[in-house]
Motif scaffolding. Structure first.
Motif, PDB file in Angstrom:
ATOM      1  N   GLN A  44       0.839  -1.203   0.000  1.00  0.00           N
ATOM      2  CA  GLN A  44       0.000   0.000   0.000  1.00  0.00           C
ATOM      3  C   GLN A  44       0.874   1.254   0.000  1.00  0.00           C
ATOM      4  O   GLN A  44       0.540   2.246  -0.655  1.00  0.00           O
ATOM      5  CB  GLN A  44      -0.919   0.011   1.219  1.00  0.00           C
ATOM      6  CG  GLN A  44      -2.035  -1.005   1.144  1.00  0.00           C
ATOM      7  CD  GLN A  44      -2.898  -0.949   2.380  1.00  0.00           C
ATOM      8  OE1 GLN A  44      -2.539  -1.490   3.429  1.00  0.00           O
ATOM      9  NE2 GLN A  44      -4.016  -0.270   2.265  1.00  0.00           N
ATOM     10  N   ASN A  45       1.996   1.209   0.713  1.00  0.00           N
ATOM     11  CA  ASN A  45       2.924   2.333   0.708  1.00  0.00           C
ATOM     12  C   ASN A  45       3.496   2.557  -0.693  1.00  0.00           C
ATOM     13  O   ASN A  45       3.637   3.701  -1.148  1.00  0.00           O
ATOM     14  CB  ASN A  45       4.078   2.101   1.677  1.00  0.00           C
ATOM     15  CG  ASN A  45       3.681   2.105   3.130  1.00  0.00           C
ATOM     16  OD1 ASN A  45       4.299   1.428   3.932  1.00  0.00           O
ATOM     17  ND2 ASN A  45       2.658   2.861   3.496  1.00  0.00           N
ATOM     18  N   ILE A  46       3.817   1.477  -1.384  1.00  0.00           N
ATOM     19  CA  ILE A  46       4.349   1.588  -2.748  1.00  0.00           C
ATOM     20  C   ILE A  46       3.285   2.196  -3.661  1.00  0.00           C
ATOM     21  O   ILE A  46       3.592   3.033  -4.518  1.00  0.00           O
ATOM     22  CB  ILE A  46       4.848   0.226  -3.263  1.00  0.00           C
ATOM     23  CG1 ILE A  46       6.047  -0.238  -2.424  1.00  0.00           C
ATOM     24  CG2 ILE A  46       5.217   0.297  -4.746  1.00  0.00           C
ATOM     25  CD1 ILE A  46       6.447  -1.685  -2.635  1.00  0.00           C
ATOM     26  N   SER A  47       2.021   1.812  -3.471  1.00  0.00           N
ATOM     27  CA  SER A  47       0.935   2.437  -4.239  1.00  0.00           C
ATOM     28  C   SER A  47       0.913   3.942  -4.006  1.00  0.00           C
ATOM     29  O   SER A  47       0.723   4.722  -4.943  1.00  0.00           O
ATOM     30  CB  SER A  47      -0.424   1.843  -3.847  1.00  0.00           C
ATOM     31  OG  SER A  47      -0.565   0.522  -4.301  1.00  0.00           O
ATOM     32  N   ALA A  48       1.118   4.363  -2.762  1.00  0.00           N
ATOM     33  CA  ALA A  48       1.125   5.789  -2.443  1.00  0.00           C
ATOM     34  C   ALA A  48       2.283   6.503  -3.145  1.00  0.00           C
ATOM     35  O   ALA A  48       2.102   7.601  -3.690  1.00  0.00           O
ATOM     36  CB  ALA A  48       1.219   5.988  -0.933  1.00  0.00           C
ATOM     37  N   VAL A  49       3.456   5.882  -3.154  1.00  0.00           N
ATOM     38  CA  VAL A  49       4.603   6.477  -3.842  1.00  0.00           C
ATOM     39  C   VAL A  49       4.303   6.620  -5.333  1.00  0.00           C
ATOM     40  O   VAL A  49       4.518   7.681  -5.925  1.00  0.00           O
ATOM     41  CB  VAL A  49       5.886   5.636  -3.625  1.00  0.00           C
ATOM     42  CG1 VAL A  49       7.017   6.122  -4.521  1.00  0.00           C
ATOM     43  CG2 VAL A  49       6.311   5.673  -2.164  1.00  0.00           C
ATOM     44  N   LEU A  50       3.771   5.559  -5.934  1.00  0.00           N
ATOM     45  CA  LEU A  50       3.462   5.612  -7.361  1.00  0.00           C
ATOM     46  C   LEU A  50       2.380   6.639  -7.672  1.00  0.00           C
ATOM     47  O   LEU A  50       2.457   7.348  -8.680  1.00  0.00           O
ATOM     48  CB  LEU A  50       3.061   4.228  -7.872  1.00  0.00           C
ATOM     49  CG  LEU A  50       4.201   3.218  -7.936  1.00  0.00           C
ATOM     50  CD1 LEU A  50       3.674   1.829  -8.269  1.00  0.00           C
ATOM     51  CD2 LEU A  50       5.256   3.656  -8.943  1.00  0.00           C
ATOM     52  N   LYS A  51       1.391   6.732  -6.802  1.00  0.00           N
ATOM     53  CA  LYS A  51       0.352   7.746  -7.003  1.00  0.00           C
ATOM     54  C   LYS A  51       0.970   9.137  -6.959  1.00  0.00           C
ATOM     55  O   LYS A  51       0.652   9.992  -7.777  1.00  0.00           O
ATOM     56  CB  LYS A  51      -0.727   7.603  -5.936  1.00  0.00           C
ATOM     57  CG  LYS A  51      -1.848   8.598  -6.122  1.00  0.00           C
ATOM     58  CD  LYS A  51      -2.951   8.376  -5.128  1.00  0.00           C
ATOM     59  CE  LYS A  51      -4.072   9.380  -5.374  1.00  0.00           C
ATOM     60  NZ  LYS A  51      -5.210   9.144  -4.511  1.00  0.00           N
ATOM     61  N   GLY A  52       1.870   9.356  -6.018  1.00  0.00           N
ATOM     62  CA  GLY A  52       2.560  10.638  -5.924  1.00  0.00           C
ATOM     63  C   GLY A  52       3.407  10.948  -7.146  1.00  0.00           C
ATOM     64  O   GLY A  52       3.582  12.096  -7.506  1.00  0.00           O
ATOM     65  N   LEU A  53       3.907   9.898  -7.797  1.00  0.00           N
ATOM     66  CA  LEU A  53       4.710  10.073  -9.011  1.00  0.00           C
ATOM     67  C   LEU A  53       3.838  10.168 -10.260  1.00  0.00           C
ATOM     68  O   LEU A  53       4.347  10.341 -11.360  1.00  0.00           O
ATOM     69  CB  LEU A  53       5.698   8.905  -9.165  1.00  0.00           C
ATOM     70  CG  LEU A  53       6.803   8.812  -8.117  1.00  0.00           C
ATOM     71  CD1 LEU A  53       7.592   7.520  -8.288  1.00  0.00           C
ATOM     72  CD2 LEU A  53       7.726  10.028  -8.194  1.00  0.00           C
ATOM     73  N   GLY A  54       2.527  10.002 -10.093  1.00  0.00           N
ATOM     74  CA  GLY A  54       1.625  10.064 -11.235  1.00  0.00           C
ATOM     75  C   GLY A  54       1.606   8.792 -12.053  1.00  0.00           C
ATOM     76  O   GLY A  54       1.198   8.802 -13.209  1.00  0.00           O
ATOM     77  N   GLU A  55       2.037   7.692 -11.460  1.00  0.00           N
ATOM     78  CA  GLU A  55       2.103   6.409 -12.163  1.00  0.00           C
ATOM     79  C   GLU A  55       0.924   5.516 -11.793  1.00  0.00           C
ATOM     80  O   GLU A  55       0.219   5.767 -10.817  1.00  0.00           O
ATOM     81  CB  GLU A  55       3.398   5.680 -11.784  1.00  0.00           C
ATOM     82  CG  GLU A  55       4.594   6.100 -12.593  1.00  0.00           C
ATOM     83  CD  GLU A  55       4.475   5.724 -14.055  1.00  0.00           C
ATOM     84  OE1 GLU A  55       4.224   4.555 -14.386  1.00  0.00           O
ATOM     85  OE2 GLU A  55       4.645   6.618 -14.885  1.00  0.00           O
ATOM     86  N   ASP A  56       0.728   4.459 -12.576  1.00  0.00           N
ATOM     87  CA  ASP A  56      -0.281   3.451 -12.265  1.00  0.00           C
ATOM     88  C   ASP A  56       0.101   2.748 -10.975  1.00  0.00           C
ATOM     89  O   ASP A  56       1.285   2.633 -10.647  1.00  0.00           O
ATOM     90  CB  ASP A  56      -0.341   2.389 -13.379  1.00  0.00           C
ATOM     91  CG  ASP A  56      -0.820   2.956 -14.697  1.00  0.00           C
ATOM     92  OD1 ASP A  56      -1.567   3.944 -14.683  1.00  0.00           O
ATOM     93  OD2 ASP A  56      -0.440   2.403 -15.744  1.00  0.00           O
ATOM     94  N   TRP A  57      -0.910   2.249 -10.260  1.00  0.00           N
ATOM     95  CA  TRP A  57      -0.670   1.451  -9.062  1.00  0.00           C
ATOM     96  C   TRP A  57      -1.731   0.365  -9.008  1.00  0.00           C
ATOM     97  O   TRP A  57      -2.733   0.421  -9.709  1.00  0.00           O
ATOM     98  CB  TRP A  57      -0.666   2.321  -7.806  1.00  0.00           C
ATOM     99  CG  TRP A  57      -1.756   3.338  -7.696  1.00  0.00           C
ATOM    100  CD1 TRP A  57      -1.790   4.576  -8.274  1.00  0.00           C
ATOM    101  CD2 TRP A  57      -3.002   3.201  -6.997  1.00  0.00           C
ATOM    102  NE1 TRP A  57      -2.963   5.211  -7.964  1.00  0.00           N
ATOM    103  CE2 TRP A  57      -3.732   4.395  -7.182  1.00  0.00           C
ATOM    104  CE3 TRP A  57      -3.564   2.200  -6.224  1.00  0.00           C
ATOM    105  CZ2 TRP A  57      -4.987   4.600  -6.627  1.00  0.00           C
ATOM    106  CZ3 TRP A  57      -4.822   2.409  -5.666  1.00  0.00           C
ATOM    107  CH2 TRP A  57      -5.507   3.604  -5.876  1.00  0.00           C
ATOM    108  N   ILE A  58      -1.481  -0.650  -8.213  1.00  0.00           N
ATOM    109  CA  ILE A  58      -2.391  -1.793  -8.131  1.00  0.00           C
ATOM    110  C   ILE A  58      -3.653  -1.366  -7.386  1.00  0.00           C
ATOM    111  O   ILE A  58      -3.580  -0.987  -6.209  1.00  0.00           O
ATOM    112  CB  ILE A  58      -1.721  -2.989  -7.418  1.00  0.00           C
ATOM    113  CG1 ILE A  58      -0.493  -3.452  -8.214  1.00  0.00           C
ATOM    114  CG2 ILE A  58      -2.716  -4.137  -7.250  1.00  0.00           C
ATOM    115  CD1 ILE A  58       0.325  -4.514  -7.497  1.00  0.00           C
ATOM    116  N   PRO A  59      -4.804  -1.415  -8.052  1.00  0.00           N
ATOM    117  CA  PRO A  59      -6.046  -0.969  -7.413  1.00  0.00           C
ATOM    118  C   PRO A  59      -6.355  -1.710  -6.108  1.00  0.00           C
ATOM    119  O   PRO A  59      -6.949  -1.137  -5.201  1.00  0.00           O
ATOM    120  CB  PRO A  59      -7.121  -1.255  -8.464  1.00  0.00           C
ATOM    121  CG  PRO A  59      -6.388  -1.288  -9.758  1.00  0.00           C
ATOM    122  CD  PRO A  59      -5.013  -1.816  -9.440  1.00  0.00           C
TER     123      PRO A  59
END
Length: 129
Positions: A44-59
């Motif tokens: 979930q933390n990695i999803s947050a990092v990717l969201k912050g970078l504007g990248e796709d993340w695992i829903p």
């Protein structure tokens, strides 16, 4: 290993291939000394990092913004070592000349603390109209 595992699952998700988050979690538990919940939260933390970078993340891994800043470095290092990741989407390779380039997302400035990003970066189901 957790970051690489996350991107392997994300690649399957983006490609529409089936994968088992539970099985990936069990394999990681065998290789590293972390519990199932710990691995899930780190995903979930990695999803947050990717969201912050504007990248796709695992829903299935809703972004959890309370993470160490070293995780950002780990994700950015993985992306730097895997430059083909950005060309994985067909839309990223198409050049029809009819579209504008996507805007550059600039996040909040870094701080000297390990505090999570501001709450306004989180999207809840109520924010989506």
């Amino acid at each position: 290993m957790i970051v690489a595992d996350y991107f392997a699952m994300l690649a399957d998700d983006v490609a529409g291939r089936s994968y088992s988050k539970a099985e990936c979690n069990r394999r990681l538990q065998e290789r590293i000394d972390r519990s199932r919940k710990s691995i899930e939260f780190k995903h979930q933390n990695i999803s947050a990092v990717l969201k912050g970078l504007g990248e796709d993340w695992i829903p299935g891994y809703r972004p959890a913004f309370h993470f160490q800043t070293s995780l950002i470095d780990a994700v950015v290092r993985w992306l730097a070592q895997n430059p083909g990741w950005f060309a994985r989407r067909p839309s990223a390779r198409e050049d029809s000349g009819l579209r504008e380039t996507s805007p550059l997302w600039v996040g909040p400035p870094p701080t000297l603390s390990n505090q999570p990003p501001p709450q306004e970066l989180e999207v809840t189901s109520l924010d989506v109209v």
